[in-house]
Scaffold this motif. Structure first.
Motif, PDB file in Angstrom:
ATOM      1  N   LEU A   1       0.829  -1.205   0.000  1.00  0.00           N
ATOM      2  CA  LEU A   1       0.000   0.000   0.000  1.00  0.00           C
ATOM      3  C   LEU A   1       0.868   1.261   0.000  1.00  0.00           C
ATOM      4  N   THR A   2       1.957   1.240   0.744  1.00  0.00           N
ATOM      5  CA  THR A   2       2.872   2.382   0.755  1.00  0.00           C
ATOM      6  C   THR A   2       3.441   2.632  -0.635  1.00  0.00           C
ATOM      7  N   ASN A   3       3.871   1.577  -1.285  1.00  0.00           N
ATOM      8  CA  ASN A   3       4.425   1.725  -2.630  1.00  0.00           C
ATOM      9  C   ASN A   3       3.349   2.157  -3.629  1.00  0.00           C
ATOM     10  N   ALA A   4       2.136   1.622  -3.486  1.00  0.00           N
ATOM     11  CA  ALA A   4       1.046   2.003  -4.392  1.00  0.00           C
ATOM     12  C   ALA A   4       0.700   3.480  -4.224  1.00  0.00           C
ATOM     13  N   SER A   5       0.675   3.966  -2.993  1.00  0.00           N
ATOM     14  CA  SER A   5       0.378   5.392  -2.787  1.00  0.00           C
ATOM     15  C   SER A   5       1.500   6.259  -3.352  1.00  0.00           C
ATOM     16  N   ARG A   6       2.726   5.801  -3.254  1.00  0.00           N
ATOM     17  CA  ARG A   6       3.852   6.546  -3.822  1.00  0.00           C
ATOM     18  C   ARG A   6       3.773   6.582  -5.353  1.00  0.00           C
TER      19      ARG A   6
END
Length: 145
Positions: free
Chosen positions: A55-60
């Motif tokens: 999720l962190t990478n997707a938001s980035r």
């Protein structure tokens, strides 16, 4: 002088062997549920941390797309969904604030991605990790005005 006593080579009686096997079975019955619960808990915790990182990478990825000059909300949502589903995390919720199409150069754009933990767990009814997993990334809109 003391001479060490040799152990007898006479086999134990059947009664002694079967009682020891019974004790081992009882010990296993007591320890096994706790052991398996710990193993499943560690696996679930690892899965939760993995999904949080996705999720962190997707938001980035979404924020990086959102700060482009000709970006749209639909394109950002498509990029975030594609990234998350590529990592086997489906059913995500995406919030983009403000809209990339209306943001001016230098404005901060925030992309928030969340998923209910019940949708990503491998345990049929999670009891120790409930709620939503969420990640947020903020970047400034590119361009000159």
């Amino acid at each position: 002088m003391l001479v060490p006593r040799r152990q007898s080579l006479v086999p134990r009686s059947r009664n002694q062997c079967s009682s020891q096997r019974g004790v081992a079975a009882v010990e296993f019955a007591i320890v096994a549920p706790v052991f398996f619960l710990l193993v499943i808990g560690f696996i679930e915790l690892g899965r939760g941390l993995m999904v949080q990182q996705i999720l962190t990478n997707a938001s980035r990825v979404g924020a990086r797309e959102a700060i482009g000059l000709h970006s749209t909300t639909a394109k950002v949502e498509e990029m975030v969904t594609e990234y998350a589903e590529g990592a086997s995390v489906a059913g995500i919720n995406i919030e983009i604030s403000p809209s990339p199409a209306t943001a001016k150069a230098g404005d901060e754009i925030t992309v928030t991605v969340s998923v209910p933990y019940a949708d990503v767990t491998w345990v049929p009814s999670p009891w120790f990790m409930t709620g939503d997993l969420e990640a947020e990334s903020t970047m400034r809109k590119e361009g000159f005005e």
